[in-house]
Design a protein around this motif. Structure first.
Motif, mmCIF file in Angstrom:
data_model
loop_
_atom_site.group_PDB
_atom_site.id
_atom_site.type_symbol
_atom_site.label_atom_id
_atom_site.label_comp_id
_atom_site.label_asym_id
_atom_site.label_seq_id
_atom_site.Cartn_x
_atom_site.Cartn_y
_atom_site.Cartn_z
ATOM 1 N N UNK A 241 0.832 -1.208 0.000
ATOM 2 C CA UNK A 241 0.000 0.000 0.000
ATOM 3 C C UNK A 241 0.864 1.256 0.000
ATOM 4 N N UNK A 242 1.923 1.261 0.806
ATOM 5 C CA UNK A 242 2.815 2.417 0.834
ATOM 6 C C UNK A 242 3.534 2.592 -0.500
ATOM 7 N N UNK A 243 4.015 1.492 -1.057
ATOM 8 C CA UNK A 243 4.694 1.577 -2.351
ATOM 9 C C UNK A 243 3.752 2.025 -3.461
ATOM 10 N N UNK A 258 7.002 7.410 2.546
ATOM 11 C CA UNK A 258 6.546 6.023 2.489
ATOM 12 C C UNK A 258 7.681 5.054 2.808
ATOM 13 N N UNK A 259 8.897 5.379 2.403
ATOM 14 C CA UNK A 259 10.048 4.539 2.753
ATOM 15 C C UNK A 259 10.264 4.529 4.262
ATOM 16 N N UNK A 264 9.750 1.716 9.423
ATOM 17 C CA UNK A 264 9.188 1.677 10.776
ATOM 18 C C UNK A 264 8.312 0.452 10.986
ATOM 19 N N UNK A 265 7.557 0.072 9.968
ATOM 20 C CA UNK A 265 6.714 -1.114 10.086
ATOM 21 C C UNK A 265 7.537 -2.399 10.055
ATOM 22 N N UNK A 266 8.642 -2.390 9.327
ATOM 23 C CA UNK A 266 9.449 -3.606 9.206
ATOM 24 C C UNK A 266 10.328 -3.843 10.428
ATOM 25 N N UNK A 271 6.606 5.121 14.659
ATOM 26 C CA UNK A 271 6.061 5.805 13.487
ATOM 27 C C UNK A 271 6.003 7.311 13.731
ATOM 28 N N UNK A 272 5.687 7.710 14.977
ATOM 29 C CA UNK A 272 5.610 9.129 15.291
ATOM 30 C C UNK A 272 6.935 9.839 15.114
#
Length: 333
Positions: A241-243, A258-259, A264-266, A271-272
């Motif tokens: 979705x980000x890509x 997005x990167x 941060x998700x990986x 995230x903040x």
């Protein structure tokens, strides 16, 4: 009778009556709000929730390109797409005009459906022939009617070759306008996302909330964020979705954010923190862009200043002296 008329026409009596009516209206409106509002509150909340779900389903259907409009307009559109599709398939236009970047170019311009691809290929094929025919007829009948037909055909052929690039130019212009709108609203979007994430919202709810708020500033960006929210809800991997958002916008600042979200998700980082850093960079880049435009303003004003302002200034300064010299010469003569 006369006393009654005098009483009714008395200004003090009229003011008192109007004040009483206004007080009664205020008490009535407040009472209706307090007493009748609580009885059907649950029904109102339920209706709002149902309407929200209905709008969400319609938006999802529209963004996925599966929405089915009813009426004569949709029938005409379906018929138009059918003959365009037949021409594209008959002449194998996808092999001739489509490459690996065509779908991304259309997505950056806001066209994501297969019908948009068919229309674009059809226009690339038809535009040169249509422009050649119209220009040849116009030159032969009105503009260059006295010239030989082969010369008019040569001019029309040149215009037809220019028309081969006309759909690409229009697509590029549409992409630039869309990217400019997204670029202007992106720093504010990062600030809003940072506020939503730090307040305890998840990334999906942050995208959804920011999409509603940023729509008044940039409809294009709100559409992209809404589509990203839908993809985050049904895709197994958030990275896709980000890509997809970075690919559809085609902007470097969106791609960098997005990167950061992917990392941060990986790796499980905050995230903040990532959004805060990217928001600061976005504000700095916007300030640098404003300073760049302000610095480029004096050279742009140099030519208009020399052509329009300085001659008028010289005339205003020199005219009194010239008038005085001419008047003295007239008196001497």
């Amino acid at each position: 009778m006369q006393s009654l008329i005098n009483t009714l026409t008395d200004p003090k009596f009229l003011i008192a009556v109007l004040a009483a009516v206004a007080a009664a209206a205020a008490v009535f409106s407040i009472g209706v709000t307090f007493f009748s509002g609580g009885s059907n509150m649950r029904q109102r909340i339920r209706r709002v929730a149902l309407e929200r779900e209905k709008l969400r389903a319609e938006e999802m259907s529209r963004l996925r390109g599966t929405g089915k409009d009813q009426g004569p307009r949709s029938i005409r559109q379906a018929a138009g797409r059918s003959y365009m599709k037949n021409i594209v398939e008959r002449f194998s236009l996808e092999k001739a005009f489509r490459d690996e970047n065509t779908a991304d170019a259309l997505a950056r311009a806001g066209y994501r459906t297969q019908g948009a691809m068919t229309t674009f290929l059809f226009m690339r094929f038809v535009t040169p022939f249509a422009l050649f025919t119209l220009s040849f007829a116009w030159m032969s009948l009105s503009l260059f009617a006295d010239r030989p037909l082969w010369m008019n055909a040569l001019y029309a052929l040149f215009l037809g070759l220019v028309g081969a690039y006309l759909p690409n130019l229009m697509l590029k212009n549409k992409t630039q306008k869309r990217q400019q709108s997204i670029r202007r609203a992106w720093p504010d979007t990062l600030d809003l996302m940072l506020l939503c994430v730090e307040s305890g919202m998840s990334v999906e709810h942050a995208f959804k909330r920011v999409a509603k708020e940023i729509g008044s500033q940039s409809v294009e960006l709100a559409e992209e964020l809404t589509l990203t929210t839908a993809e985050l809800s049904f895709l197994e991997d958030r990275t896709r979705a980000y890509e997809n958002l970075a690919r559809r916008t085609g902007l470097d600042n969106v791609k960098s954010v997005m990167t950061s979200l992917i990392q941060a998700d990986r790796y499980g980082t905050s995230v903040g923190t990532s959004l805060r850093v990217m928001a600061e960079e976005g504000r700095e880049s916007r300030m640098m862009e404003a300073e760049k435009k302000a610095a480029s303003l004096p050279p742009k004003l140099t030519v208009p200043l020399i052509l329009f302002f300085l001659p008028v200034l010289f005339i205003v300064i020199i005219s009194p002296a010239m008038i005085r010299v001419f008047s003295q010469n007239v008196h001497l003569s």
